[in-house]
Design a protein around this motif. Structure first.
Motif: not given
Length: 416
Positions: A75-77, A242-246, A259-263
């Motif tokens: 999880x990238x913050x 990329x499983x989540x990106x703002x 702000x982003x999640x890399x899986x």
């Protein structure tokens, strides 16, 4: 005169009179029984699963639930308070390590960093000024010591001359005593100067060291801020998806906000939860049978989260084959966690009806075409069998399907 009728004849006449009614009632009852039998609910053999009760060993397990998650996920913050300027990738994109993901507005952070640089320069100059002042002060004291040493040498010579003159009769004892007093005084003053010089040196070193520590701490803050600013165009920490990106351009972002999640979607693990009442039986290293739809895998309890959340305790399951075909993030998993072993128990094949130890109303096959409801008490279980505490015997044939739709029926008729 009428003849009196005997009692036996009267009874025979009454029986003959009631016989039609009795036959009619029997026929009606038979018709009702036939109608009830005809109305008995019928289920198809194809719609129910029937298992046979037997006796054998049982490796006891705890039932738990979980979901498939990527084995590696970060999880990238946001490092600073900012706003989103641009998003370079989309949800589901594959990225390589270092690929820019987002760009944040760092104008305010850059301004703060420049102020920090100015403050650092002031502190650095203060240290230089302190060092110069200390050097000057110590040099002056050193010079005073040197002068005092020269005076001491001169007074020693003067004392020697006065003593010589006194020995020749040309001097006086008073002048000798004065010379001795002056020499002793000069020695004390020299000693005092030396002590003062040493104390001043220690004070100067301590002051400079404190200033250097403050400067070093500030340098670390600067370096951290510099690295933070370098992350303004947030890069991918490693290769993955990329499983989540703002994506809301212009939105305000607070420090620490996701702000982003890399899986890494090439390998998976299981994030599960078990009821708190059973959590003490779950230990790291325990074998786990994992059922994901028709996929059956083996795994191991990797870790147990000590905190309870809404009556459940979280756990993480590592899979023997984390890259098994058919695994996808988010799939639901049924977990059977081993914790003990029982030998020679009455057991029933595992079925969809079982929700945990307790009493159940199960349908038992009492003939080739009829199921009778029976109260049964069940205990421990694993992915294959359930322990029968009471109500069933080896050889009994029992429905192991979910029979909730028939909970109000005492019996069922099987049809081909």
């Amino acid at each position: 005169m009428d003849k009196q009728i005997d009692k036996a004849t009267i009874r025979r006449r009454r029986v003959r009179a009631m016989l039609p009614w009795a036959i009619g009632s029997a026929l009606v009852l038979a018709a009702l029984i036939w109608m009830l039998a005809a109305m008995e609910k019928t289920v198809s053999r194809r719609d129910v699963a029937i298992g046979t009760v037997d006796r054998g060993a049982l490796e006891t397990t705890i039932n738990a639930s979980g979901r498939v998650t990527p084995a590696y996920e970060e999880i990238i913050t946001s490092p600073v308070e900012s706003s989103l300027l641009n998003s370079f990738v989309r949800l589901g994109d594959s990225v390589s390590a270092g690929t820019p993901l987002l760009e944040l507005d760092l104008e305010s952070a850059n301004t703060d960093f420049e102020k920090m640089l100015d403050a650092y320069e002031v502190m650095r100059r203060e240290l230089l000024q302190l060092q110069l002042n200390n050097k000057t002060s110590l040099s002056e004291l050193a010079m005073q010591i040197e002068v005092k040493q020269m005076q001491l040498s001169s007074l020693a010579v003067e004392l020697q001359n006065e003593r010589h003159l006194d020995s020749l009769g040309s001097g006086t004892g008073e002048r000798v005593r004065q010379a001795e007093t002056a020499l002793a005084t000069a020695r004390l003053e020299l000693q005092q100067l030396r002590h003062r010089h040493e104390n001043e040196r220690l004070r100067a070193e301590a002051a400079e060291e404190m200033q250097r520590l403050k400067l070093s701490s500030y340098e670390k803050d600067l370096d951290m801020t510099r690295r933070t600013l370098a992350r303004g165009r947030i890069p991918a920490p490693y290769s993955g998806s990329v499983t989540f990106i703002l994506t809301d351009i212009g939105s305000k972002i607070t420090p620490g906000q996701k702000v982003a999640v890399i899986s890494d979607l090439s390998a998976f693990t299981i994030e599960g939860e078990v009821p708190e009442s059973n959590s003490e039986r779950v230990k790291p290293g325990a074998p786990v049978a994992v059922h994901i739809g028709k996929i059956e895998l083996q795994g191991m309890v990797e870790s147990v989260i000590p905190q309870s959340n809404a009556g459940s305790v979280g756990l993480r399951i590592s899979l023997d084959n984390p890259r098994a075909k058919g695994l996808r993030s988010g799939l639901r998993a049924d977990l059977f966690i081993s914790y003990g072993y029982k030998d020679d128990v009455v057991r029933l094949p595992q079925g969809a009806f079982f929700k945990g130890p307790g009493e159940y109303q199960l349908f038992v096959l009492d003939s080739d075409s009829r199921l009778q409801r029976r109260k049964v008490k069940l205990g421990d279980s694993n992915s294959s069998y359930i322990e029968v505490v009471s109500g069933l015997e080896p050889g009994d044939r029992v429905t192991v399907s979910d029979m909730t739709d028939y909970r109000n029926n005492k019996s069922l008729k099987l049809s081909d």
